[in-house]
Design a protein around this motif. Sequence first.
Motif, PDB file in Angstrom:
ATOM      1  N   MET A   5       5.067  -0.418  -4.740  1.00 29.86           N
ATOM      2  CA  MET A   5       4.683   0.641  -3.800  1.00 29.86           C
ATOM      3  C   MET A   5       3.216   1.031  -4.001  1.00 29.86           C
ATOM      4  SD  MET A   5       7.315   1.128  -1.921  1.00 29.86           S
ATOM      5  CE  MET A   5       6.947   2.673  -1.108  1.00 29.86           C
ATOM      6  N   TRP A   6       2.772   1.123  -5.251  1.00 34.53           N
ATOM      7  CA  TRP A   6       1.403   1.531  -5.550  1.00 34.53           C
ATOM      8  C   TRP A   6       0.395   0.513  -5.023  1.00 34.53           C
ATOM      9  CZ3 TRP A   6      -2.351  -0.494  -8.964  1.00 34.53           C
ATOM     10  CH2 TRP A   6      -3.453   0.336  -9.169  1.00 34.53           C
ATOM     11  N   THR A   7       0.729  -0.771  -5.102  1.00 35.32           N
ATOM     12  CA  THR A   7      -0.191  -1.801  -4.623  1.00 35.32           C
ATOM     13  C   THR A   7      -0.132  -1.974  -3.113  1.00 35.32           C
ATOM     14  OG1 THR A   7       1.423  -3.573  -4.970  1.00 35.32           O
ATOM     15  CG2 THR A   7      -0.132  -3.122  -6.772  1.00 35.32           C
ATOM     16  N   GLY A   8       0.799  -1.280  -2.466  1.00 36.32           N
ATOM     17  CA  GLY A   8       0.895  -1.370  -1.014  1.00 36.32           C
ATOM     18  C   GLY A   8       1.591  -2.615  -0.523  1.00 36.32           C
ATOM     19  N   GLU A   9       2.394  -3.220  -1.345  1.00 36.38           N
ATOM     20  CA  GLU A   9       3.060  -4.465  -0.973  1.00 36.38           C
ATOM     21  C   GLU A   9       4.555  -4.293  -0.772  1.00 36.38           C
ATOM     22  OE1 GLU A   9       1.806  -7.444  -0.149  1.00 36.38           O
ATOM     23  OE2 GLU A   9      -0.161  -6.513  -0.319  1.00 36.38           O
ATOM     24  N   GLU A  10       4.988  -3.086  -0.385  1.00 36.00           N
ATOM     25  CA  GLU A  10       6.424  -2.876  -0.203  1.00 36.00           C
ATOM     26  C   GLU A  10       7.006  -3.771   0.885  1.00 36.00           C
ATOM     27  OE1 GLU A  10       4.319   0.264   2.231  1.00 36.00           O
ATOM     28  OE2 GLU A  10       4.096  -0.517   0.231  1.00 36.00           O
ATOM     29  N   HIS A  11       6.221  -4.065   1.921  1.00 36.50           N
ATOM     30  CA  HIS A  11       6.732  -4.962   2.965  1.00 36.50           C
ATOM     31  C   HIS A  11       6.923  -6.369   2.395  1.00 36.50           C
ATOM     32  CE1 HIS A  11       6.320  -1.884   5.935  1.00 36.50           C
ATOM     33  NE2 HIS A  11       5.061  -1.685   5.560  1.00 36.50           N
ATOM     34  N   GLY A  12       5.993  -6.794   1.569  1.00 38.93           N
ATOM     35  CA  GLY A  12       6.128  -8.096   0.922  1.00 38.93           C
ATOM     36  C   GLY A  12       7.330  -8.144   0.008  1.00 38.93           C
ATOM     37  N   PHE A  13       7.632  -7.034  -0.656  1.00 35.61           N
ATOM     38  CA  PHE A  13       8.787  -6.961  -1.542  1.00 35.61           C
ATOM     39  C   PHE A  13      10.075  -7.111  -0.742  1.00 35.61           C
ATOM     40  CE2 PHE A  13      11.964  -4.387  -3.888  1.00 35.61           C
ATOM     41  CZ  PHE A  13      12.033  -5.157  -5.037  1.00 35.61           C
ATOM     42  N   GLU A  14      10.157  -6.410   0.390  1.00 36.61           N
ATOM     43  CA  GLU A  14      11.348  -6.517   1.246  1.00 36.61           C
ATOM     44  C   GLU A  14      11.499  -7.950   1.760  1.00 36.61           C
ATOM     45  OE1 GLU A  14      13.738  -4.387   1.750  1.00 36.61           O
ATOM     46  OE2 GLU A  14      12.823  -2.686   0.737  1.00 36.61           O
ATOM     47  N   GLU A  15      10.391  -8.584   2.151  1.00 41.10           N
ATOM     48  CA  GLU A  15      10.443  -9.968   2.618  1.00 41.10           C
ATOM     49  C   GLU A  15      10.904 -10.900   1.495  1.00 41.10           C
ATOM     50  OE1 GLU A  15       6.516 -10.717   4.122  1.00 41.10           O
ATOM     51  OE2 GLU A  15       6.816  -9.378   5.832  1.00 41.10           O
ATOM     52  N   TYR A  16      10.435 -10.631   0.265  1.00 41.50           N
ATOM     53  CA  TYR A  16      10.835 -11.447  -0.872  1.00 41.50           C
ATOM     54  C   TYR A  16      12.340 -11.322  -1.117  1.00 41.50           C
ATOM     55  CZ  TYR A  16      11.099 -13.313  -5.616  1.00 41.50           C
ATOM     56  OH  TYR A  16      11.443 -14.042  -6.719  1.00 41.50           O
TER      57      TYR A  16
END
Length: 116
Positions: free
Chosen positions: A33-44
């Motif tokens: 969340m801090w790095t702003g990659e929550e969308h990437g996490f959901e995709e992963y």
Amino acid sequence: MVCFHLYEMEQRMSSPEEIEALRIAKIAFHFVMWTGEEHGFEEYLETLRASRTSPPAHSFSTREEAESWLAKQSEPPPPAVVSIGSDLYSVGYNRRHRMRLLLRIPTPQELDARQC
């Protein structure tokens, strides 16, 4: 949504190992969340699910072959699972750094928290 599931899991955990695993998951999610990659996490997470039911989009003998293919993909590359040797990888993209990624998908045995 993920925070809610982590909270639900926390309510059911009792062993020190489970509590420690959840603590590590919370730290990892906070970092995402801090790095702003929550969308990437959901995709992963979605590619983890898909990797169990669908064959890889492409297969490569070496990581170099896979990275060469990935470099030719659009930005961001379409979500996909590829194989390199016997391992599965999720095709990812870091929006902040505009960088294409190959993320190794853990095996079911590696994901099983009870093994060690």
